[in-house]
Design a protein around this motif. Structure first.
Motif, PDB file in Angstrom:
ATOM      1  N   CYS B 131      -3.792 -12.045   2.164  1.00  0.00           N
ATOM      2  CA  CYS B 131      -2.599 -11.908   2.998  1.00  0.00           C
ATOM      3  C   CYS B 131      -2.474 -10.468   3.480  1.00  0.00           C
ATOM      4  CB  CYS B 131      -1.340 -12.314   2.231  1.00  0.00           C
ATOM      5  SG  CYS B 131      -1.172 -11.485   0.624  1.00  0.00           S
ATOM      6  N   VAL B 132      -1.633 -10.319   4.493  1.00  0.00           N
ATOM      7  CA  VAL B 132      -1.345  -8.973   4.967  1.00  0.00           C
ATOM      8  C   VAL B 132       0.002  -9.018   5.688  1.00  0.00           C
ATOM      9  CG1 VAL B 132      -2.622  -9.264   7.151  1.00  0.00           C
ATOM     10  CG2 VAL B 132      -2.296  -6.986   6.218  1.00  0.00           C
ATOM     11  N   TRP B 133       0.804  -7.990   5.500  1.00  0.00           N
ATOM     12  CA  TRP B 133       2.093  -7.870   6.174  1.00  0.00           C
ATOM     13  C   TRP B 133       1.931  -6.955   7.384  1.00  0.00           C
ATOM     14  CZ3 TRP B 133       6.434 -10.538   4.723  1.00  0.00           C
ATOM     15  CH2 TRP B 133       6.510 -11.024   3.409  1.00  0.00           C
ATOM     16  N   GLY B 134       2.651  -7.262   8.459  1.00  0.00           N
ATOM     17  CA  GLY B 134       2.645  -6.365   9.607  1.00  0.00           C
ATOM     18  C   GLY B 134       3.711  -6.793  10.607  1.00  0.00           C
ATOM     19  N   ASP B 143       6.132  -9.141   9.343  1.00  0.00           N
ATOM     20  CA  ASP B 143       5.682 -10.523   9.410  1.00  0.00           C
ATOM     21  C   ASP B 143       4.505 -10.709   8.457  1.00  0.00           C
ATOM     22  OD1 ASP B 143       6.198  -9.501  12.617  1.00  0.00           O
ATOM     23  OD2 ASP B 143       7.505 -11.024  11.713  1.00  0.00           O
ATOM     24  N   LEU B 144       4.180 -11.960   8.224  1.00  0.00           N
ATOM     25  CA  LEU B 144       3.203 -12.247   7.164  1.00  0.00           C
ATOM     26  C   LEU B 144       2.054 -13.073   7.703  1.00  0.00           C
ATOM     27  CD1 LEU B 144       2.419 -12.312   4.125  1.00  0.00           C
ATOM     28  CD2 LEU B 144       3.863 -14.354   3.903  1.00  0.00           C
ATOM     29  N   TYR B 145       0.852 -12.612   7.467  1.00  0.00           N
ATOM     30  CA  TYR B 145      -0.346 -13.347   7.869  1.00  0.00           C
ATOM     31  C   TYR B 145      -1.111 -13.724   6.612  1.00  0.00           C
ATOM     32  CZ  TYR B 145      -4.546 -14.531  10.560  1.00  0.00           C
ATOM     33  OH  TYR B 145      -5.608 -15.195  11.139  1.00  0.00           O
ATOM     34  N   VAL B 146      -1.436 -14.990   6.504  1.00  0.00           N
ATOM     35  CA  VAL B 146      -2.121 -15.483   5.304  1.00  0.00           C
ATOM     36  C   VAL B 146      -3.487 -16.013   5.707  1.00  0.00           C
ATOM     37  CG1 VAL B 146      -1.976 -17.013   3.316  1.00  0.00           C
ATOM     38  CG2 VAL B 146       0.127 -16.189   4.388  1.00  0.00           C
ATOM     39  N   THR B 147      -4.520 -15.527   5.042  1.00  0.00           N
ATOM     40  CA  THR B 147      -5.862 -16.056   5.310  1.00  0.00           C
ATOM     41  C   THR B 147      -6.119 -17.226   4.370  1.00  0.00           C
ATOM     42  OG1 THR B 147      -6.932 -14.504   3.777  1.00  0.00           O
ATOM     43  CG2 THR B 147      -6.736 -13.829   6.069  1.00  0.00           C
ATOM     44  N   LEU B 517      -8.312  -8.329  -0.282  1.00  0.00           N
ATOM     45  CA  LEU B 517      -7.511  -9.388   0.356  1.00  0.00           C
ATOM     46  C   LEU B 517      -6.007  -9.168   0.118  1.00  0.00           C
ATOM     47  CD1 LEU B 517      -9.537 -12.593  -0.663  1.00  0.00           C
ATOM     48  CD2 LEU B 517     -10.211 -10.709   0.795  1.00  0.00           C
ATOM     49  N   SER B 518      -5.625  -7.919  -0.039  1.00  0.00           N
ATOM     50  CA  SER B 518      -4.261  -7.608  -0.471  1.00  0.00           C
ATOM     51  C   SER B 518      -3.658  -6.511   0.386  1.00  0.00           C
ATOM     52  CB  SER B 518      -4.281  -7.152  -1.948  1.00  0.00           C
ATOM     53  OG  SER B 518      -4.821  -8.147  -2.781  1.00  0.00           O
TER      54      SER B 518
END
Lengths: 679, 583
Positions: B131-134, B143-147, B517-518
């Motif tokens: 995941c990554v926030w941006g 906002d949140l992006y989840v792989t 991944l963090s």
């Protein structure tokens, strides 16, 4: 170390008084013709007036003898630097004194100054070409110095002088390997085995040499023919031998992608599936092979193995029956059948089923092989006899096709013995040599197969196939040597070592250790065993155990270059790079052409930030850099030293090698869990 | 410091807004021991109310997918000043009826966290990896992006505690090339237009028809290494500024079908003002995409000297961490590696080149017998030197059979930077947070309790996470900066902060992604040792703007907004503490 031991043996054979049996006319000639001798005498006289003690000493001959004896004494006591001084003094008095030249060369040899040793020994040999020891030493030293072409004449000369000299043969084999003359190298290995009175030693070493030849061909093939099906097939076979079925399957698939119709590929794939217990997939592959060629005996045999694994005796008999129809000769030599491990209850059930089937050669064959697996040798022998009776009693094949007048080509008809006979009568071009080799392979006449295949020349498609079959042939020859060792001397230390190595290859660490320990019980002071065990521990990251074993090996024989290299590797692995240096340096002194040690020493220097020291070591290892890692380190070193252009060249070369070699090839072979590095 | 174990959901009771930070007062600090006392980390996961347990979902022998995750991401999603946590979870891929979802934990500001996943609407939609926030739309809320394995998901933060799945509208599902295995991702503004762009890493070409298992040792079945499958290409999405993204991978020169991307991290390694991208690949050379300033990138990893290890071998690189460990003003690099390969630190020479110093700084031997995943540089003792934390854990549960002496679950590593180019392994003396082995994966750093000491959060494969509270107690001082872009992207990703104290100069670059991944808290934390003031604090904004502040008081949480030339204090909303228990 061989050449040093040779030097010691040679020295011990020299009687002290032999060198001064000069004739009076000789010395008169010297006096008359060599003004320097007069000068020396004059100097001695002058000195004697100033230093009476010195004068009491000597005439030049006496002095020569003094220097010479002092040199010999020094040699015997291991004071090689002093020995060099003394012999030099002797040669200063008499530059033509061959014996002094020889001894000086030996002294340099003992100091690992191989280039100087070669210089002086060669000089001596130009006067006395029949000196065996120096001849061998020069040959071996030229190899160490990376000049196999210079080594060759000396080694051949040594063998003329003494055909039983094993050191010379071993060195000659190395020469031939350097020239990729596998045939001649194999011949030398065979001769060494014949000469060795200790048969366990002979078979063990011959087996290793054959497997080494096979691996060399396989790696060479994987490298040279990497874009072709053969390259992947080479790799696949290497993996198959290591019981890495999934990895082997992957390579075979790539080979099939490159050349879907290549004979035998589906069978290889089927066998890999079979060993991986994927029976359905295995059957698919065997049947695909038979679609391409319904007379492919290996495919039918593979099917028979599969059917046995399923407990389908009747089906297996049918498949074996097919093999018999196609080529009785082929079936007759398949004593290793079945190639799959069957549980005892399954074997018994199959035997029971087969006994209910109609008589015939296939049934005799099947029962013979199954009884052999259960240890019922008497029953097995009886069945073999029945099979042999069938074999001998079979109708000879007609040389005329029905209604026709032409002779049937025995090779196409799979009459392999007749095919071989027929080919031997012809002048063979490469395609026919290849065919002859494959024919002998099918008949399991591996030495003849190797002879034929090794003569296929060049880098070509034919050579790719010939190389492939030659690799398999050497592999089979190696297996035969090992089989002889296992059958004749199963409790010898070499037999235990062999088993240990087999387990280690298949990554069965526990069993490998057990076998090594059994070997050590029989030969507790064998440095080779400690070295091998040390390597096993090192490969499995048991550093402390590795260190213990390697130190024992070196305590027993400080000149074991491989053990020295492994100690270096241990320390580099532990990142104690400073401690690695003396081991690697010594290994290279003893064996300057040890590329692995050179590469590793370069790595140690890079890690220590000693880039100027690293460069020559890495450059030496660079020609054998298959995967680009050496060139990458050279890039780092050149960059730190400010050699921008050299750095760029090294980096470019590294990238080329990485692109073309694919590092995963290395990891795939080496079996690392990850690339690496696996690898 | 942690106040109590009360766990009132933020929706209940009134919230008080405090303007004072909750760090220790300077008077209290003065009474504490100064110097090099050993910092202890306590495992407070359960005490903090975190009940999340990662579910890898394997059936029999694991596959490569089931051993890969998870990552964990930290951000203050609701703007209350307290970093919140998003955990990524696996799924049941075999229709066994097991329910598993990702989890968003709200930081209550009192030492506890609350699972707010349902009301936030961020459960994930497939097998989660990272995941990554941006704040991609610069509305002030991350906002949140989840792989995931399959379509990825982008959750837009509505600013009211809830999120909306806008993946399709935004066009960032990352299935552009048809490969489902996505791993590390990062937001970064590669073209400096003020909008965060997105890079999504592609990993192994593993699908339903792929080989599930391989063997190690003497025929022991286990998951396969990535080389068995080959790689897949990544995706680079350009943010169009209107809530949508465009796939510009090929135009940017990043289309690489053999990539085995794991961690990705953006940072300006050559200080030309443009963010570059580091990519850790698993089993092939690592990548360093140099930003050419024109929308294109060039992989210069080989020339830069960090593509391979010092001995020329490829790494099984899991983690990327960028940090200036030697305070020379250049971002250095940490990459983790496989068991028996040791981890790697490269020193940035400042001329576009890296020099591997792993051996000389002392990390190779202690990391040799572990398999390292996430982690990175952080200053845990506030002495001004970046230390190193690494989460360890194997990928083969069967390794203990194949290789006696090796362990699947492993203890994490903590290295103290002694300021003299050496990292000292202090794992064994750093508290019960290092007592229990796990299959460690993602790591995020944040000061969860805003006490001025950096805490650590570890996501473990098929286990609960580890929330490690830093007890502090060194007496050293700190500074914490939250940057808010106005002309630059709102998160200030790509901004660089430089703090000078007593002749020591430190830098931090605001960067998303990284670790494994963090993502860590985006606030820039500085330990400044015994200094009570920073001589100067400078900010170099992606827009090109430069701020400088002098004599900045220590032990404060500051906000620096791009359009304001002043330091403000961060605000922390706190729950109301009831004086009498309920019932």
């Amino acid at each position: 170390m061989r050449s040093r031991n040779m030097a010691v043996r040679f020295l011990s054979s020299i009687p002290p008084g032999v060198y001064f049996r000069r004739s009076l006319p000789y010395w008169m000639l010297v006096w008359r013709e060599m003004p320097w001798v007069k000068a020396i005498v004059f100097i001695l006289l002058v000195v004697s007036s100033v230093a009476p003690k010195a004068a009491v000493c000597q005439s030049s001959e006496d002095q020569l003898e003094v220097f010479f004896r002092a040199g010999q004494e020094a040699l015997r006591h291991g004071e090689f630097v002093r020995a060099v001084e003394q012999f030099k003094k002797a040669l200063a008095l008499d530059p033509t004194l061959v014996e002094a030249e020889v001894n000086l060369g030996l002294a340099y040899q003992s100091l690992f100054e191989y280039d100087l040793a070669v210089r002086h020994l060669s000089k001596a040999l130009s006067e006395r070409p029949n000196l065996l020891g120096p001849t061998v030493i020069v040959g071996v030293d030229y190899l160490k110095l990376g000049s196999p072409e210079k080594a060759l004449p000396f080694l051949l000369q040594a063998l003329k002088l003494d055909p039983s000299n094993r050191e010379a043969r071993q060195a000659l084999a190395s020469c031939y390997l350097g020239q990729e003359n596998f045939r001649s190298a194999a011949e030398e290995f065979r001769q060494i085995a014949v000469l060795d009175p200790d048969k366990s030693e002979a078979w063990f070493k011959l087996g290793h040499e054959y497997l080494d030849l096979s691996a060399r061909l396989a790696y060479r093939g994987a490298h040279l023919y990497r874009e072709s099906a053969w390259g992947h097939r080479f790799l696949g076979d290497l993996l198959f031998q290591r019981s890495r079925w999934e990895d082997a399957l992957r390579e075979y698939r790539k080979a099939l992608d490159a050349e879907p119709g290549q004979s035998g590929l589906h069978t290889s794939q089927g066998l890999a599936y079979l060993h991986a217990a994927k029976l359905e997939e295995a059957e698919t592959e065997f049947r695909l092979e038979l679609k391409l060629d319904s007379s492919n005996e290996q495919a039918w045999l593979g099917l028979a193995n599969l059917q046995l694994a399923r407990g389908q005796a009747a089906a297996a008999l049918e498949s074996l029956g097919k093999v018999w129809e196609i080529s009785p000769e082929f079936l007759a030599v398949q004593r290793g059948f079945p190639s799959v491990d069957l549980p005892p209850e399954s074997v018994e059930a199959t035997i029971a089923q087969a006994q209910g089937e109609p008589e015939g050669p296939a049934k005799h064959f099947l029962l013979a092989t199954l009884y052999a697996t259960t240890g019922e040798n008497a029953l097995a022998d009886r069945q073999w006899k029945d099979f042999q009776a069938n074999f001998l009693g079979r109708q000879p094949p007609s040389n005329r096709v029905a209604g026709g007048t032409a002779n049937q080509d025995p090779c196409k008809a799979r009459r392999y013995a007749a095919c071989a006979d027929w080919l031997r009568t012809r002048n063979l071009a490469d395609p026919e040599r290849l065919l002859l080799g494959k024919t002998y392979f099918r008949l399991q006449q591996y030495e003849l197969a190797a002879e034929a295949l090794a003569q296929v020349r060049g880098v070509s498609n034919e050579n790719a196939e010939a190389s492939y079959w030659l690799a398999r042939t050497y592999n089979a020859l190696g297996a035969e040597s090992y089989a002889r060792l296992e059958e004749s001397l199963p409790n010898s230390w070499r037999a235990h070592q062999l088993r240990a190595e087999g387990y280690a290859l298949r990554q069965d660490l526990e069993d490998a250790l057990k076998e090594f320990q059994r070997a050590q019980q029989l030969r507790p002071d064998e440095p080779e065993l400690h070295e091998a065990l040390g390597q096993l521990y090192l490969d499995n990251n048991a550093d402390d155990d590795a260190q213990r074993e390697l130190e024992k090996a070196l305590a027993l024989d400080p000149s074991r270059t491989h053990a020295l290299y492994l100690m270096g590797r241990l320390y580099v692995q532990k990142r104690e790079n400073e401690k690695a240096l003396p081991y690697l340096q010594r290994a290279l002194r003893l064996q300057p052409d040890l590329a692995d040690a050179s590469s590793l020493l370069g790595t140690a220097y890079v890690r220590l930030g000693q880039f100027a020291n690293a460069v020559p070591k890495l450059e030496k290892a660079a020609p054998l850099d298959h995967y680009g890692s050496v060139h990458y380190q050279l890039y780092l070193a050149y960059r730190k030293l400010g050699h921008v252009e050299l750095a760029q060249k090294a980096l470019a070369r590294s990238q080329d090698l990485r692109r073309s070699s694919l590092e995963h090839d290395q990891a795939v072979i080496m079996g690392s869990p990850q690339v690496d590095t696996e690898p | 410091m942690w106040i109590s174990k009360l766990s009132l959901p933020p929706a209940l009771g009134a919230l008080l807004i405090f303007t004072q930070p909750l760090s220790n007062t300077p008077q209290k600090l003065a009474s504490q021991v100064r110097g090099s006392s050993s910092v202890q980390f306590d495992n407070i996961t359960r005490a903090a109310g975190i009940r999340f347990v990662h579910y890898k979902g394997s059936k029999g022998t694991s596959t490569i997918l089931e051993e890969a995750g998870p990552g964990v991401c930290v951000a203050d999603y609701d703007g209350d000043g307290w970093p919140d946590i998003y955990f990524v979870n696996g799924r049941d891929l075999y229709n066994r009826g097991v329910s598993a979802r990702n989890a968003l934990y709200h930081n209550n500001g009192d030492g506890t966290f609350t699972d707010v996943t349902e009301e936030a609407g961020v459960p994930g939609s497939a097998y989660g990896l990272g995941c990554v926030w941006g704040d991609y739309d610069n509305d002030g809320f991350p906002d949140l992006y989840v792989t995931q394995y399959g379509k990825n998901v982008l959750y837009h933060n509505n600013g009211n505690g809830a999120f909306t799945d806008v993946t399709d509208r935004a066009g960032v599902a990352a299935m552009d090339w048809g490969y489902p295995f996505h791993t590390g991702a990062t937001f970064f503004d590669y073209d400096r237009d003020g909008y965060l762009d997105l890079y999504v890493g592609g990993y192994a070409n593993f699908g339903p028809a792929s080989q599930r298992n391989c063997t190690i040792g003497a025929k022991i079945p286990t998951s396969c290494r990535p080389a068995v499958y080959g790689g897949t290409p990544p995706v680079l999405y350009h943010n169009n500024g209107n809530g949508t993204f465009t796939n510009v991978t090929k135009v940017a020169g990043m289309y690489d079908p053999k990539g085995l991307n794991l961690a990705v991290g953006a940072g300006d390694y050559d200080e030309d003002g443009w963010p570059d991208l580091f990519v850790a690949n698993d089993g092939i050379d690592a990548y360093l995409y140099h930003n050419n300033h024109n929308g294109r990138f060039t992989n210069v990893a080989m020339e830069a000297g960090m593509a391979l290890s010092m001995s020329g071998g490829a790494m099984a690189a899991m983690c990327i961490s960028l940090g200036d460990y030697d305070n020379d003003g250049h971002l250095d690099l940490f990459v983790s590696d496989f068991q028996e390969s040791s981890d790697h630190i490269w020193r940035n020479e400042g001329k576009g080149a890296f020099d591997e110093v792993s051996d000389s700084v002392g990390v190779t031997e202690p990391t040799r017998h572990v398999l390292s995943f996430g982690g990175g540089f952080f200053d845990y003792d506030n002495d001004g030197w970046l230390d190193l934390f690494i989460a360890n854990g194997h990928v083969y549960p069967e390794v203990e059979i194949a290789s006696p002496g090796s362990h699947y679950k492993q203890i994490n590593s903590l290295f103290h930077n002694n300021g003299k180019q050496k990292f000292i392994d202090v794992s064994k003396t750093s508290g019960d947070g290092f007592a229990t082995p796990y299959a460690g994966r993602g790591v995020a750093f944040a000061d969860f309790d805003n006490d001025g000491n950096m805490d650590v959060l570890v996501a473990n494969n098929n286990d609960p996470p580890l929330l490690l509270h830093n007890r502090g107690g060194t007496g050293n001082h700190f500074l914490n900066f939250k940057l808010i872009g106005t002309k630059s992207n709102h998160d200030a990703t790509g901004a660089r902060v430089r703090v000078r104290t007593y002749g020591m100069s430190q830098i931090r670059e605001i960067m998303a992604g990284g670790s494994y991944l963090s993502q860590s808290d985006l606030r820039a934390h500085f330990g400044i040792g015994s200094a009570k003031l920073a001589d100067t604090v400078e900010v170099f904004w992606p827009s090109g703007l430069h701020h400088a502040f002098r004599n900045v008081e220590a032990d404060q949480f500051y906000v620096i907004q791009e359009d304001k030339e002043q330091l403000m204090l961060q605000k922390f909303r706190r729950p109301v503490l009831r004086s009498t228990p309920k019932g």
